[in-house]
Design a protein around this motif. Structure first.
Motif, PDB file in Angstrom:
ATOM      1  N   ALA A 122      63.251  35.843  -2.155  1.00 38.59           N
ATOM      2  CA  ALA A 122      63.141  35.235  -3.481  1.00 38.59           C
ATOM      3  C   ALA A 122      63.600  36.196  -4.576  1.00 38.59           C
ATOM      4  N   ILE A 123      63.337  37.491  -4.408  1.00 42.90           N
ATOM      5  CA  ILE A 123      63.804  38.479  -5.388  1.00 42.90           C
ATOM      6  C   ILE A 123      65.327  38.455  -5.465  1.00 42.90           C
ATOM      7  N   LEU A 124      65.981  38.412  -4.315  1.00 45.10           N
ATOM      8  CA  LEU A 124      67.447  38.365  -4.293  1.00 45.10           C
ATOM      9  C   LEU A 124      67.972  37.099  -4.951  1.00 45.10           C
ATOM     10  N   ILE A 125      67.347  35.968  -4.659  1.00 36.84           N
ATOM     11  CA  ILE A 125      67.788  34.706  -5.253  1.00 36.84           C
ATOM     12  C   ILE A 125      67.613  34.736  -6.761  1.00 36.84           C
ATOM     13  N   SER A 138      58.918  39.926 -10.129  1.00 36.51           N
ATOM     14  CA  SER A 138      57.682  39.173 -10.391  1.00 36.51           C
ATOM     15  C   SER A 138      57.760  37.774  -9.801  1.00 36.51           C
ATOM     16  N   ILE A 139      58.911  37.139  -9.928  1.00 31.71           N
ATOM     17  CA  ILE A 139      59.097  35.799  -9.354  1.00 31.71           C
ATOM     18  C   ILE A 139      59.029  35.866  -7.829  1.00 31.71           C
ATOM     19  N   THR A 149      47.632  38.505  -6.647  1.00 30.80           N
ATOM     20  CA  THR A 149      48.695  39.496  -6.513  1.00 30.80           C
ATOM     21  C   THR A 149      49.884  39.136  -7.392  1.00 30.80           C
ATOM     22  N   ALA A 150      50.247  37.855  -7.421  1.00 25.02           N
ATOM     23  CA  ALA A 150      51.364  37.409  -8.254  1.00 25.02           C
ATOM     24  C   ALA A 150      51.092  37.668  -9.730  1.00 25.02           C
ATOM     25  N   ILE A 151      49.871  37.375 -10.163  1.00 27.47           N
ATOM     26  CA  ILE A 151      49.504  37.599 -11.566  1.00 27.47           C
ATOM     27  C   ILE A 151      49.536  39.082 -11.891  1.00 27.47           C
ATOM     28  N   LEU A 152      48.954  39.890 -11.011  1.00 26.86           N
ATOM     29  CA  LEU A 152      48.864  41.332 -11.268  1.00 26.86           C
ATOM     30  C   LEU A 152      50.241  41.975 -11.332  1.00 26.86           C
ATOM     31  N   ILE A 156      51.877  43.806 -14.611  1.00 28.62           N
ATOM     32  CA  ILE A 156      52.211  45.235 -14.599  1.00 28.62           C
ATOM     33  C   ILE A 156      53.692  45.447 -14.914  1.00 28.62           C
ATOM     34  N   LEU A 157      54.533  44.538 -14.428  1.00 28.09           N
ATOM     35  CA  LEU A 157      55.970  44.660 -14.664  1.00 28.09           C
ATOM     36  C   LEU A 157      56.392  44.049 -16.011  1.00 28.09           C
ATOM     37  N   HIS A 158      55.397  43.539 -16.761  1.00 36.84           N
ATOM     38  CA  HIS A 158      55.649  42.963 -18.089  1.00 36.84           C
ATOM     39  C   HIS A 158      56.671  41.832 -18.032  1.00 36.84           C
ATOM     40  N   SER A 159      56.502  40.962 -17.055  1.00 38.01           N
ATOM     41  CA  SER A 159      57.388  39.812 -16.949  1.00 38.01           C
ATOM     42  C   SER A 159      57.140  38.843 -18.099  1.00 38.01           C
TER      43      SER A 159
END
Length: 378
Positions: A122-125, A138-139, A149-152, A156-159
């Motif tokens: 999913a990161i690559l897509i 983050s996505i 985990t997704a929220i955290l 943290i990455l400021h998405s």
């Protein structure tokens, strides 16, 4: 943008769209029973934050100066400033998990790792679709099949897409009974789904159950330090469960603490569901990528089992690999139900439970690794 005419506050079309989305989330929670403890407060909170001049958000009032809104305050204190709410939730999750099936069959650790394929796919897509690295990462964590985990990670990455990511993560967790059977049948034959497996567990001592969470914390702390907050609180909750001297605290963590934090987390994350930030074409892309991530997770676990079967005399039912995602215990139940439908009497529950709890550990480790890699690159 709000428009005020003669004392009457009008709303934008984006806010109206959010009202419909909010009602849909509440309907899914109440009518369909999809993750009601989180989707219901998220849906209702989204109504609150999208009401014109809502008192739940910080605002400047004539003659009164700046007033603090409760949801914005909760978001700042519980997520933005400290990430406290999603991290504290892991204590309750850890207290709920029985690692016995995993400890009796340590090979199940491999299935938890394989079923994280959806994260990196999913990161690559997302990156290929034009999202910058922090947002793509983050996505991708939607593929962890673990809402906290997704929220955290996204915080943290400021998405810029934490609201859409949270909705996607929890929506697809709720839809595991629909998504996983489709993905499993896509890449397996009926013969493979009918494979029976014998379960001969080894004895797991109380000492082993106590040592396990401590050892995992040490190992992860040295290998992936960015995962310590996630894994450490998960293992702390499990240690409370297994130590045998904190029974009442274990029950409190499993029930009262988990329910309270889930409730607060749901209504707090609605702060990121303000219409101007949520109603965007990017949100549709995020929902689509999240679905792909869950499918890739399932397929990754299934294919790993099929690869192992090339070298094993006693074949593994490939559906066990699908249970390696972190949607605990829902994925275990889904795979067991599918196994019974394909071959009545085919009991795989202990094997899939072992794979499922390994996925819980693997997902938070993967989250920490993504944080470490992305922050190091940026």
């Amino acid at each position: 943008m709000e428009f005020i005419y003669e004392g009457i506050i009008s709303v934008t079309w984006q806010q109206i769209a959010m009202y419909f989305i909010s009602i849909l989330l509440i309907w899914l929670a109440v009518k369909k029973g999809y993750e009601p403890s989180l989707l219901l407060p998220m849906g209702f909170g989204a109504i609150l934050v999208n009401l014109p001049s809502s008192g739940v958000l910080n605002q400047v009032l004539d003659g009164a100066g700046e007033t603090s809104g409760i949801i914005q305050w909760l978001f700042h204190v519980g997520i933005e400033a400290s990430e406290a709410l999603p991290i504290l939730l892991f204590i309750g999750i850890g207290a709920m998990i029985d690692f016995g099936p995993l400890l009796s069959k340590p090979v199940m650790f491999l299935f938890g790792a394989a079923a994280q394929f959806g994260i990196f796919g999913a990161i690559l897509i997302a990156a290929m679709l034009g999202f910058d690295l922090k947002d793509a990462a983050s996505i991708g964590i939607i593929g962890a099949a673990d809402g906290p985990t997704a929220i955290l990670v996204s915080q943290i990455l400021h998405s810029d897409y934490i609201g859409a990511i949270a909705v996607a993560a929890y929506s697809y967790m709720a839809l595991v009974p629909i998504v996983q059977p489709f993905a499993i049948k896509l890449v397996t034959t009926r013969k493979e789904r009918r494979i029976h497996m014998e379960y001969k567990p080894s004895q797991v001592s109380k000492s082993m159950r106590i040592v396990f969470p401590i050892a995992v914390t040490f190992i992860v702390g040295f290998i992936a330090p960015s995962s310590v907050a996630l894994v450490g609180f998960l293992m702390f909750g499990n240690l409370i469960r297994e130590c045998g001297v904190l029974g009442s605290l274990s029950e409190t963590a499993q029930n009262t603490l988990t329910n309270l934090i889930t409730l607060l987390l749901g209504i707090t994350i609605s702060f990121s569901m303000k219409a101007d930030a949520f109603i965007r074409i990017d949100t549709l892309f995020i929902m689509a990528i999240g679905l792909i991530a869950f499918i890739l997770d399932t397929i990754g676990g299934v294919f790993f089992a099929k690869i192992l079967n090339l070298f094993l005399h006693q074949k593994i039912n490939p559906m066990v690999g699908a249970a390696g995602i972190s949607a605990f215990p829902m994925s275990s139940r889904v795979v067991q139900k599918l196994a019974m439908e394909e071959a009545p009497g085919n009991v795989l529950i202990m094997q899939v439970a072992g794979a499922n709890v390994s996925g819980q550990i693997a997902s938070v480790i993967a989250g920490g690794l993504v944080i470490h890699l992305v922050t190091g690159y940026l």
